[in-house]
Design a protein around this motif. Structure first.
Motif, mmCIF file in Angstrom:
data_model
loop_
_atom_site.group_PDB
_atom_site.id
_atom_site.type_symbol
_atom_site.label_atom_id
_atom_site.label_comp_id
_atom_site.label_asym_id
_atom_site.label_seq_id
_atom_site.Cartn_x
_atom_site.Cartn_y
_atom_site.Cartn_z
ATOM 1 N N LEU A 1 -2.653 -3.264 3.405
ATOM 2 C CA LEU A 1 -3.346 -2.281 2.678
ATOM 3 C C LEU A 1 -4.192 -1.510 3.766
ATOM 4 C CD1 LEU A 1 -4.250 -1.853 -0.379
ATOM 5 C CD2 LEU A 1 -6.159 -3.136 0.039
ATOM 6 N N VAL A 2 -3.873 -0.089 3.660
ATOM 7 C CA VAL A 2 -4.595 0.585 4.585
ATOM 8 C C VAL A 2 -5.587 1.592 4.155
ATOM 9 C CG1 VAL A 2 -2.685 0.628 6.027
ATOM 10 C CG2 VAL A 2 -2.653 2.478 4.342
ATOM 11 N N ASP A 3 -5.548 1.718 2.814
ATOM 12 C CA ASP A 3 -6.651 2.722 2.283
ATOM 13 C C ASP A 3 -6.917 2.329 0.686
ATOM 14 O OD1 ASP A 3 -8.578 4.599 2.479
ATOM 15 O OD2 ASP A 3 -7.025 6.244 3.155
ATOM 16 N N THR A 4 -8.006 2.565 0.219
ATOM 17 C CA THR A 4 -8.230 2.270 -1.266
ATOM 18 C C THR A 4 -9.292 3.708 -1.654
ATOM 19 O OG1 THR A 4 -10.354 1.145 -0.672
ATOM 20 C CG2 THR A 4 -8.519 -0.071 -1.124
ATOM 21 N N HIS A 5 -9.266 3.990 -2.969
ATOM 22 C CA HIS A 5 -9.756 4.917 -3.575
ATOM 23 C C HIS A 5 -10.231 4.879 -4.718
ATOM 24 C CE1 HIS A 5 -7.880 7.596 -0.348
ATOM 25 N NE2 HIS A 5 -6.773 6.770 -0.798
ATOM 26 N N ALA B 1 -7.092 2.705 -6.913
ATOM 27 C CA ALA B 1 -5.944 3.362 -6.301
ATOM 28 C C ALA B 1 -5.864 2.800 -4.844
ATOM 29 C CB ALA B 1 -6.040 4.823 -6.282
ATOM 30 N N TYR B 2 -4.761 2.611 -4.244
ATOM 31 C CA TYR B 2 -4.686 1.977 -2.881
ATOM 32 C C TYR B 2 -3.413 2.653 -2.432
ATOM 33 C CZ TYR B 2 -1.423 -1.090 -5.154
ATOM 34 O OH TYR B 2 -0.408 -1.766 -5.759
ATOM 35 N N THR B 3 -3.351 2.503 -0.840
ATOM 36 C CA THR B 3 -2.179 2.776 0.067
ATOM 37 C C THR B 3 -1.956 1.527 0.726
ATOM 38 O OG1 THR B 3 -2.967 5.118 0.000
ATOM 39 C CG2 THR B 3 -1.135 4.243 1.534
ATOM 40 N N ALA B 4 -0.563 1.251 0.592
ATOM 41 C CA ALA B 4 0.036 0.116 1.555
ATOM 42 C C ALA B 4 1.116 0.620 2.433
ATOM 43 C CB ALA B 4 0.457 -1.082 0.489
ATOM 44 N N VAL B 5 1.221 -0.035 3.564
ATOM 45 C CA VAL B 5 2.295 0.382 4.429
ATOM 46 C C VAL B 5 3.088 -0.783 4.679
ATOM 47 C CG1 VAL B 5 3.029 1.571 6.628
ATOM 48 C CG2 VAL B 5 1.332 2.437 5.181
ATOM 49 N N CYS B 6 4.417 -0.912 4.500
ATOM 50 C CA CYS B 6 5.188 -2.222 4.916
ATOM 51 C C CYS B 6 6.058 -1.651 5.620
ATOM 52 C CB CYS B 6 5.668 -2.686 3.457
ATOM 53 S SG CYS B 6 4.326 -3.167 2.280
ATOM 54 N N GLY B 7 6.631 -2.768 6.411
ATOM 55 C CA GLY B 7 7.790 -2.727 7.486
ATOM 56 C C GLY B 7 8.807 -3.645 7.458
ATOM 57 N N LYS B 8 9.939 -3.515 8.023
ATOM 58 C CA LYS B 8 10.973 -4.403 8.468
ATOM 59 C C LYS B 8 10.818 -4.567 9.922
ATOM 60 C CE LYS B 8 14.909 -4.352 6.669
ATOM 61 N NZ LYS B 8 16.317 -3.931 6.092
ATOM 62 N N ALA C 1 13.062 5.671 6.457
ATOM 63 C CA ALA C 1 11.971 5.398 5.697
ATOM 64 C C ALA C 1 11.952 5.555 4.302
ATOM 65 C CB ALA C 1 11.015 6.666 6.341
ATOM 66 N N ALA C 2 10.958 5.088 3.698
ATOM 67 C CA ALA C 2 10.896 5.131 2.182
ATOM 68 C C ALA C 2 9.357 5.379 1.646
ATOM 69 C CB ALA C 2 11.346 3.756 1.677
ATOM 70 N N LEU C 3 9.472 5.884 0.477
ATOM 71 C CA LEU C 3 8.067 6.242 -0.339
ATOM 72 C C LEU C 3 8.047 5.980 -1.825
ATOM 73 C CD1 LEU C 3 5.387 8.144 0.170
ATOM 74 C CD2 LEU C 3 6.874 9.829 -0.459
ATOM 75 N N ALA C 4 7.240 5.530 -2.429
ATOM 76 C CA ALA C 4 6.756 5.157 -3.570
ATOM 77 C C ALA C 4 5.411 5.400 -4.070
ATOM 78 C CB ALA C 4 7.201 3.504 -3.857
ATOM 79 N N THR C 5 5.211 6.537 -4.908
ATOM 80 C CA THR C 5 3.831 6.790 -5.103
ATOM 81 C C THR C 5 3.689 6.873 -6.665
ATOM 82 O OG1 THR C 5 4.375 9.349 -5.213
ATOM 83 C CG2 THR C 5 3.557 8.342 -3.115
ATOM 84 N N LEU C 6 2.766 5.936 -7.149
ATOM 85 C CA LEU C 6 2.622 5.666 -8.635
ATOM 86 C C LEU C 6 3.919 5.224 -9.354
ATOM 87 C CD1 LEU C 6 0.155 8.849 -9.021
ATOM 88 C CD2 LEU C 6 -0.362 6.457 -8.271
ATOM 89 N N SER C 7 4.629 4.760 -8.850
ATOM 90 C CA SER C 7 5.989 4.275 -9.326
ATOM 91 C C SER C 7 6.130 2.704 -9.510
ATOM 92 C CB SER C 7 6.862 4.862 -8.626
ATOM 93 O OG SER C 7 7.148 4.410 -7.296
ATOM 94 N N LEU C 8 5.871 1.924 -8.403
ATOM 95 C CA LEU C 8 6.187 0.510 -8.307
ATOM 96 C C LEU C 8 5.691 -0.232 -9.524
ATOM 97 C CD1 LEU C 8 6.435 -0.581 -4.534
ATOM 98 C CD2 LEU C 8 8.344 -0.270 -6.118
ATOM 99 N N SER C 9 4.559 -0.186 -9.791
ATOM 100 C CA SER C 9 3.683 -0.850 -10.992
ATOM 101 C C SER C 9 4.380 -0.384 -12.245
ATOM 102 C CB SER C 9 2.340 -0.412 -10.862
ATOM 103 O OG SER C 9 1.928 0.771 -11.147
ATOM 104 N N VAL C 10 5.132 0.539 -12.346
ATOM 105 C CA VAL C 10 5.961 0.708 -13.699
ATOM 106 C C VAL C 10 7.032 0.128 -13.825
ATOM 107 C CG1 VAL C 10 4.255 2.586 -14.266
ATOM 108 C CG2 VAL C 10 6.533 3.068 -13.409
ATOM 109 N N ASP D 1 -0.135 3.315 -5.303
ATOM 110 C CA ASP D 1 -0.195 2.819 -6.519
ATOM 111 C C ASP D 1 -1.557 2.577 -7.043
ATOM 112 O OD1 ASP D 1 1.113 1.837 -8.828
ATOM 113 O OD2 ASP D 1 2.790 1.478 -7.667
ATOM 114 N N VAL D 2 -1.818 2.284 -8.408
ATOM 115 C CA VAL D 2 -3.037 1.898 -9.047
ATOM 116 C C VAL D 2 -2.918 0.418 -9.723
ATOM 117 C CG1 VAL D 2 -3.296 4.305 -9.768
ATOM 118 C CG2 VAL D 2 -2.127 2.724 -11.256
ATOM 119 N N ARG D 3 -4.272 -0.117 -9.861
ATOM 120 C CA ARG D 3 -4.425 -1.424 -10.349
ATOM 121 C C ARG D 3 -5.930 -1.392 -11.152
ATOM 122 N NH1 ARG D 3 -5.760 -4.244 -4.520
ATOM 123 N NH2 ARG D 3 -7.635 -2.803 -4.125
#
Length: 231
Positions: free
Chosen positions: A211-215, A220-227, A132-141, A166-168
């Motif tokens: 996209l599973v949640d927004t705030h 701010a949003y949460t996304a879950v991706c898979g292989k 599994a992998a996790l990226a919180t508030l990091s991919l957009s930078v 992440d944020v947008r």
């Protein structure tokens, strides 16, 4: 975000130059070293969102987990609680200041199965795959969001999932008038990458992405991706 990459036509933007990439990394190092001693002030702000994202990974004891852009290690305790002492957490960040704080957190808790690496998340390679992998508030930078997403995807076993927080800018509504200010603020505060779309990059790279949640009015949003599982 769509749920199946086979339903769309891939597109690609012109790649940034090596100089652009290096310049972005250096700015990130400067920005996040600057904030490394103050991150605790905002650590709690996103805690419920981060915790909910980790819940969606359904981690099991013994799992091997990758965290991209770990900062000072705010997710370490929760992830380790799920994977137990028999699991392993490998965390990557580019800021020496953030990694110093992360290592102090590891040493203070005596976590022998949590390891941090200073590396560019768009090019780092690993000897073994992750569950599994996790990226919180990091991919957009990241200097190249798609390449970072590809790094994660290539590092996961079939059937594994990535949880992203992440944020947008405001995606809709009257508040969109504030987006020029929001973009400038994110650029100054976090070295946010205005040229890459995180959601689009995740859609292009992963087999499924939702996209599973927004705030905060969608900023701010949460996304879950898979292989997909191996055939």
């Amino acid at each position: 975000m769509v749920t199946d990459r086979r339903d769309r036509t891939p597109t690609a933007d012109p790649p940034a130059t090596d100089d652009d990439h290096a310049d972005h990394l250096e700015r990130s190092r400067t920005v996040w070293d600057r904030w490394s001693d103050w991150y605790g002030m905002s650590e709690k702000d996103f805690e419920p969102i981060r915790e909910a994202a980790i819940d969606r990974l359904d981690l099991q004891r013994g799992d091997r987990v990758l965290e991209i852009g770990c900062g000072p290690g705010v997710n370490f305790e929760r992830v380790r609680r799920d994977i137990g002492a028999e699991g392993e957490l490998v965390a990557v960040d580019y800021s020496p200041g953030m990694l110093e704080n992360a290592r102090e957190r590891i040493e203070a808790h005596g976590w022998e199965n949590v390891r941090v690496l200073r590396a560019d998340a768009t090019t780092v390679e690993f000897d073994e795959p992750f569950d599994a992998a996790l990226a919180t508030l990091s991919l957009s930078v990241m200097p190249d969001v798609r390449r970072a997403a590809e790094t994660v995807s290539q590092s996961l076993v079939p059937g594994a999932r990535l949880a992203v927080v992440d944020v947008r800018p405001f995606p809709s509504g009257p508040a969109r008038v504030l987006n020029p200010f929001v973009r400038r603020f994110l650029r100054w505060y976090a070295n946010w990458n205005p040229d890459d779309d995180v959601a689009e990059s995740l859609d292009d790279v992963f087999d499924t992405c939702e996209l599973v949640d927004t705030h905060f009015l969608g900023t701010a949003y949460t996304a879950v991706c898979g292989k997909r599982d191996a055939a």
